[in-house]
Design an enzyme around this catalytic site. Structure first.
Site: not given
Length: 537
Positions: A126, A207, A231
């Protein structure tokens, strides 16, 4: 990042003008999606597990270079639609070649020992997770493009030590979905809107959306995400992959663009419980750059690691709690989900689990509706981000105020008029951790102790079951772990998961439960790249 984010759906109408273009492009991608060479034809890489790949390496059916090239080709072909990857590592192929050389030399040695599970395995990170290499770390924002970190993030250092190859950076909901809650799930300025590979009109959640999309679509062997609240658990649920949200402090947050030091955690997002467990084994442990949290959590790491808990009979004698209100009540109007979970409850019982039903969590309405957590995190975010930015060797911005100013000067790039940055403005207006913030933290701790912890202890539970990521806030406020496993698909082919949440440090038990469930049900299927119910490839 915050729980409200996975209740926000971007308007499907925003896609309708490009139905046919996307469909045509997907057809071309499928036609052009040919194997890279004869060896990859003999060894099917798509959906291969870490163990499959290590066996192929050992039997000379595959090299790490071929594996990396396969993923690079697939990213090139599919990423224009999925937007799961922000950038790839320009040194990935070279690192793979070096891994192959070391492996061949080791095989010639009379004292040859097989390397660890992640040796030669490509990983996508990420884009909050810092790497000291040629790649950027930007939270998906142009504001941090060109910034230079001082060192690899703690989890990256551990991945490299385990022999993993850092393939690239995955997209995300920009700034971990903390800039504004109007930002659609999966959107960041650098890539645009990430797409759910099971249904391109569906919410990919966030996210850590890019990490989940990439794992689901076979753009990497494994991926890493971060979670403050939902997330990891939410995108894993909606993209039919496995996600482990570890106990806070079990994995280092050093070198990662922060949101909340009291809730942030880093975990694997993979296609199987086993692969996620191998990644977890590699990334846990003490880090002097996140010393307080990791030193407190190191006591939870089991001797011999986590892979030993991948047991087929892992559900046997496990006591699993069910909190109907509000979690399962919320899926009553969705027949596919209701039917699936009722079947899963029967499967759990058949495999030896004991289900304790109709439990209640004290103050659950306050936990789910209160803004106390958000108010606390706004203060934490400003302090933490300013500290992170000051630690960079080079950066276009040096404070949250600078980021806000950059956004105001680059409204078109960052889509400020469309999505705003109200949460940044509220965070900038805070003045550190004062008496109010300390009271907020105490209240969250009280809710965790008197709610989730009390239910777990009084009922002698090993875990609580919840649908999708609905339980994420309960886990977040106490720093508790959870594992999401694929649980089914609705009438539009959109996945949903089941979450097993436990007390701090109970990852071994949760892995047993999750693996036992996964092996008993085997729900996950690869995505077919649907666009709504009208088009398919």
């Amino acid at each position: 990042m915050i729980n409200i984010k996975h209740m926000i759906n971007y308007p499907i109408s925003s896609f309708t003008t490009c139905h046919f273009l996307l469909h045509f492009l997907l057809i071309l991608l499928t036609i052009c999606s040919t194997p890279t060479n004869s060896k990859t034809q003999k060894f099917p890489i798509k959906e291969a597990t870490i163990k499959d790949l290590q066996t192929a390496f050992h039997e000379n059916k595959l090299t790490s270079k071929e594996l990396v090239q396969f993923y690079l080709n697939r990213i090139q072909k599919l990423n224009p639609v999925l937007r799961a990857v922000i950038e790839v590592n320009p040194d990935a192929l070279h690192q793979a070649e070096e891994t192959d050389k070391r492996r061949e030399n080791a095989k010639k040695s009379t004292s040859f020992r097989s390397a660890g599970q992640l040796n030669g395995i490509p990983v996508l990170l990420k884009d909050l997770i810092g790497t000291k290499d040629k790649m950027n770390t930007t939270a998906g924002s142009y504001a941090l493009l060109g910034s230079v970190v001082g060192r690899d993030a703690g989890v990256v250092r551990r991945l490299r030590n385990a022999g993993a190859i850092i393939l690239g950076k995955a997209s995300l909901s920009e700034w971990a979905h903390f800039r504004s809650f109007l930002v659609p799930n999966g959107w960041c300025a650098r890539t645009g809107l990430g797409q759910n590979p099971y249904n391109l009109s569906a919410n990919p959640c966030g996210s850590s959306s890019g990490s989940a999309i990439a794992a689901a679509a076979n753009l990497a062997t494994v991926t890493l995400g971060t979670e403050t609240d939902a997330s990891i658990l939410c995108p894993c649920s909606t993209n039919s992959v496995v996600g482990i949200k570890p106990t806070v402090g079990l994995t280092s947050r050093a070198g990662i663009i922060p949101i909340s030091p009291t809730q942030d955690t880093v975990g694997p997002m993979c296609r199987s419980v086993a692969d996620a467990t191998y990644v977890l084994d590699a990334i846990v442990g003490y880090d002097p750059y996140d010393s307080e949290a990791t030193s407190n959590a190191i006591k939870y790491i089991p001797q011999g690691g986590y892979a030993q808990f991948l047991k087929l009979d892992g559900l046997k004698r496990k006591r699993l709690g069910i909190v109907r209100t509000p979690f399962f009540d919320n899926i009553v109007g969705f027949p596919e989900k209701s039917i699936a979970f009722n079947q899963h409850f029967e499967t759990l019982r058949e495999k030896g689990a004991i289900l304790v039903d109709d439990l209640e969590i004290l103050n659950i309405d306050e936990i789910l509706s209160s803004n106390i957590g958000l108010l606390l995190i706004q203060s934490e975010f400003k302090i933490s981000l300013n500290s992170y930015l000051k630690g960079l060797l080079k950066s276009p911005v040096e404070s949250l105020a600078d980021v806000i100013d950059f956004n105001n000067k680059n409204t078109q790039k960052e889509m400020i008029k469309e999505y705003g940055q109200e949460n940044f403005l509220l965070a900038e207006a805070t003045n550190g951790i004062g008496q109010n913030e300390k009271k907020y933290l105490e209240k969250l701790g009280e809710w965790a102790r008197e709610g989730f912890e009390k239910v777990m202890v009084e009922n002698n539970l090993d875990a609580i079951i919840s649908p999708e990521s609905s339980f994420s806030t309960v886990l977040a406020i106490g720093g508790f772990p959870g594992i999401s496993v694929p649980a089914g698909y609705d009438k539009d082919g959109i996945p949903f998961g089941i979450c097993f949440g436990g007390l701090k440090g109970t990852e071994p038990i949760l892995i047993e439960i999750a693996y036992g469930f996964e092996q008993a049900t085997k729900i996950r299927v690869p995505p077919s790249f649907l666009f709504g119910k009208y088009f398919s490839v």
